[in-house]
Design a protein around this motif. Structure first.
Motif, short mmCIF file in Angstrom:
data_model
loop_
_atom_site.label_atom_id
_atom_site.label_comp_id
_atom_site.label_asym_id
_atom_site.label_seq_id
_atom_site.Cartn_x
_atom_site.Cartn_y
_atom_site.Cartn_z
N VAL A 283 0.82 -1.21 0.00
CA VAL A 283 0.00 0.00 0.00
C VAL A 283 0.85 1.26 0.00
O VAL A 283 0.61 2.21 -0.76
N ARG A 284 1.87 1.29 0.84
CA ARG A 284 2.71 2.49 0.92
C ARG A 284 3.48 2.72 -0.37
O ARG A 284 3.66 3.87 -0.81
N MET A 285 3.93 1.62 -0.99
CA MET A 285 4.65 1.76 -2.25
C MET A 285 3.72 2.34 -3.32
O MET A 285 4.11 3.20 -4.10
N ALA A 286 2.48 1.87 -3.37
CA ALA A 286 1.51 2.38 -4.34
C ALA A 286 1.25 3.87 -4.11
O ALA A 286 1.19 4.67 -5.05
N ALA A 287 1.09 4.25 -2.84
CA ALA A 287 0.81 5.64 -2.52
C ALA A 287 1.99 6.55 -2.88
O ALA A 287 1.80 7.70 -3.27
N ARG A 288 3.18 6.03 -2.75
CA ARG A 288 4.36 6.84 -3.06
C ARG A 288 4.35 7.30 -4.50
O ARG A 288 4.79 8.41 -4.82
N PHE A 289 3.83 6.47 -5.41
CA PHE A 289 3.81 6.81 -6.83
C PHE A 289 2.43 7.20 -7.33
O PHE A 289 2.22 7.37 -8.53
N GLY A 290 1.47 7.31 -6.41
CA GLY A 290 0.12 7.67 -6.82
C GLY A 290 -0.51 6.61 -7.70
O GLY A 290 -1.32 6.93 -8.59
#
Length: 732
Positions: free
Chosen positions: A581-588
């Motif tokens: 989840v955090r990785m996805a949020a980092r790149f939008g």
């Protein structure tokens, strides 16, 4: 410049709008270097007396000629002007889309013989490099590939592969004239000079040496003398085993044979040289049917395929008479001695080879024991990969099968820098690769279990197809892993067909290790996974994929979910931590949860891990495999960390159907606070997991309403409405 080899222009050949002979097959290059310099010959499909000068001018105008000015490399301006491609800059080619044309199957052995007719005429020149026109213009920053031929010496042995290789390599082929008598050491030094010039110009790029039979000995010799240069060797049935050739008793007969008889027995020649047609006499050295099948469409009905193959075989017969011209008696005897010297020299220096090596060995090679030799080289060389092709003969590169570029991609040997990068070095599948994989290899599975997909629009409406999944990345598809990953085939297939998108699936790293290969590895499904975008699941790879705006396929349940036990179908085994989840949020990135249902409709699990552990000997083998396996998660992360790798016992059923349900896309753009707030990250993680479970429940219920869930019903429908007609399903 030591010498210049002319380019013959037939009087009947006109010039196109670029003032270029329309039938020209290759370009001329020149290497600087004083007396050791060589000129790369350019020739035509037929002969004439017109000759090029060093500047590329001729009596009929400017030729398709690329002359370098001392460093052995082509100038971009010259390439742009002369390659005859309607491309303004490299950026166009950088956007290579799936289903690109690799040209495989458009050239045949007949084209090989047509191409070499003028090359075999005496010109008094030394060995030289040339680039086939069909290679076209490569991608930006492509590495160089040097092709080192077999005993024929023409350099045209890659003719079936020119177009595909030319997109990703600067291809140069070595031509050894028929009457040239350069010793083995001289050829090695000539190749070595080119290698060192290229390395000096591009020290961070690999240099590829593709050695066919005799060329394999040359490749190994050059690599042994240059251990500090980054070389990638691709050895095709290497002749390092020449001393153990089955044909050794036959060679003294050739030495005693009069010239007049030599000209009348091309069938014997076909037995001892690489690009030959053994359609008569001694067919064991190569497989004429594999050659004749190169341009025969696999979709044709059996009788039409047989008819086309027979026509091709008949058309090849007249070319047999030219075999004695390609390699006349004196040349044959010289090159047999050369081959003996080459094998001895290469074998004596194997310990010094530090290069990355890929050995391709044919199972029906009766000229040299290629299969055994591949295994020997695998043990002798420090960085060696082997692929066996059981149905091919010694003339592997001229036979029907798999494109050389496909093999390079599937074995992860293509790279533009010192290390292979699964993201930046990935090349999308070609049309031919797609057809071979999804129509020939798994066509039966695709027909029997044809998948049907549903997606959710932004307003919550469920529609048939993939229109609810964003076309623009980065997109992270997160779902349930069916047993053994059988849902991957229809899923990847549908994405390519409907959206022209390659799903980059992150898979267990064990699939990409040499330890996972058998002792006699064939080009297998694991190689095809790489071709269609699979890569090891690591944080760095996920980072690179999302930063490059890819469509990423992720299964949080991993191996534990794909190798679940009895009674665990459609149960999620996700870790407690929000790993993605955090990785996805980092790149939008947009997260799309999905469910896949169908494993219980095609297979029955009869032996799971617990059952296999009760079987003597087999349980010891499984424990040994897992002892050396790569671990993705540690034991502190719950049941999902129990990644016991094994092959379950499965029984096929009368096939049902695969169903896919893609939930409403979840946007992470603007939610960067998730990166810092663990509680928010956990909430989003649980939301995604809940959506996947909802998708599974929806499909398990709705598939009961599908009147065509059974393969028999779908087969009858297609028989009545036509094979191209889409079979209906339940209404969403």
């Amino acid at each position: 410049m030591a010498s210049v080899i002319g380019c013959r222009i037939p009087p009947t050949v006109g010039l196109n709008s670029q003032n270029r002979p329309q039938n020209c097959r290759w370009r001329v290059h020149c290497l600087g270097g004083g007396d050791s310099a060589a000129v790369l010959s350019s020739d035509m499909a037929s002969s004439s007396s017109s000759v090029l000068n060093v500047n590329g001018a001729s009596a009929v105008g400017k030729r398709e000629t690329l002359i370098d000015h001392g460093n052995g490399r082509l100038k971009p301006g010259e390439v742009e002007e002369k390659r005859g491609q309607n491309v303004k800059d490299n950026d166009v080619l950088e956007k290579l889309e799936p289903f690109w044309d690799d040209g495989y199957g458009t050239e045949t052995v007949k084209d090989y013989f047509d191409a070499v007719q003028d090359m075999i005429k005496p010109d008094g020149g030394p060995p030289r490099w040339f680039t086939p026109i069909a290679c076209g213009r490569p991608l930006k920053d492509s590495p160089i590939l040097l092709f080192l031929p077999g005993m024929d010496g023409t350099g045209m042995g890659l003719i079936l592969h020119h177009k595909a290789l030319g997109k990703f390599f600067e291809v140069r082929c070595l031509h050894i004239p028929v009457h040239d008598r350069t010793p083995f050491e001289g050829l090695v030094k000539f190749i070595e000079e080119t290698v060192r010039l290229e390395h000096a110009s591009n020290p961070n790029k690999p240099i590829y040496l593709v050695g066919d039979s005799f060329g394999g000995c040359l490749s190994l010799a050059v690599a042994a003398r240059n251990p500090t240069i980054d070389l990638v060797l691709i050895l095709v049935n290497p002749a390092t085993s020449f001393g153990r050739s089955q044909l050794q008793p036959f060679f003294p007969i050739l030495e005693a044979m009069p010239d007049v008889l030599h000209a009348t027995v091309p069938y014997l020649l076909s037995y001892v040289m690489e690009p030959a047609l053994a359609v008569c006499g001694f067919p064991e050295s190569c497989d004429p049917t594999k050659m004749a099948l190169v341009d025969v469409e696999s979709k044709l009905p059996p009788l039409q395929r047989l008819e086309k193959m027979s026509q091709n075989l008949t058309a090849l017969l007249p070319y047999l008479s030219s075999l004695a011209d390609i390699i006349p008696r004196g040349t044959l005897l010289w090159r047999l001695k050369l081959l003996k010297s080459a094998a001895a020299s290469a074998n004596s220096r194997l310990h010094a080879v530090k290069a990355e090596v890929l050995v391709l060995a044919s199972g029906k090679d009766n000229m040299v024991p290629s299969r055994d030799e591949a295994d020997r080289l695998n043990k002798s060389l420090k960085n060696c990969t082997v692929r066996h092709f059981k149905d091919n003969g010694h003339t592997f590169l001229l036979e029907d099968g798999i494109s050389l570029m496909t093999i390079i991609k599937g074995t992860s040997k293509y790279r533009r820098s010192r290390r292979h990068d699964f993201v930046s070095d990935f090349l999308p599948p070609s049309r031919k690769e797609f057809e071979y994989a999804f129509e020939e290899m798994i066509g039966l599975l695709r027909t029997a279990c044809g998948g049907v997909s549903f997606s959710t629009l932004e307003d919550g409406k469920i529609v048939k197809g993939l229109s609810g999944v964003p076309n623009k990345g980065p997109v992270l598809l997160v779902g349930y892993h069916n047993i053994m990953g059988f849902e991957l085939y229809p899923l990847v297939d549908e994405y390519l067909r409907e959206k022209n998108i390659v799903l980059r699936g992150v898979a267990h790293p064990q699939l990409f290790t040499s330890a996972s290969q058998s002792s006699s590895p064939e080009f297998s499904m694991a190689d095809w996974f790489r071709i269609f975008g699979a890569l090891p699941v690591t944080a760095s790879n996920l980072f690179k994929l999302l930063s490059s705006k890819s469509h990423v396929l992720l299964y949080p349940g991993g191996a534990r979910e794909a190798l679940h036990y009895k009674g665990e179908a459609y149960k999620l085994f996700w870790p407690d931590q929000p790993e993605f989840v955090r990785m996805a949020a980092r790149f939008g990135a947009t997260i799309v949860p999905f469910g896949a249902v169908g494993e219980d409709d095609i297979l029955e699990l009869v032996l799971d891990y617990n059952d296999l552990q009760k079987i003597p000997v087999l349980n010891d083998y499984i424990r040994e495999v897992n002892r050396g396996a790569i671990r993705v998660r540690d034991e502190s992360k719950g049941e999902v960390a129990s990644e016991n790798l094994f092959i379950p016992g499965l029984l096929p059923k009368v096939p049902g159907r695969f169903y896919f349900m893609f939930g409403k896309p979840i946007e992470t753009k603007g939610k960067e606070n998730i990166l810092k707030d663990r509680e928010n990250a956990n909430k989003l993680y649980l939301q995604v997991k809940s959506e996947v479970e909802h998708c599974l429940a929806y499909l398990l219920k709705k598939r009961e309403e599908d009147p065509y869930r059974n393969v028999i019903d779908r087969t009858v429908y297609k028989a009545l409405h036509g094979p191209s007609q889409e079979v209906p399903t339940f209404e969403p």
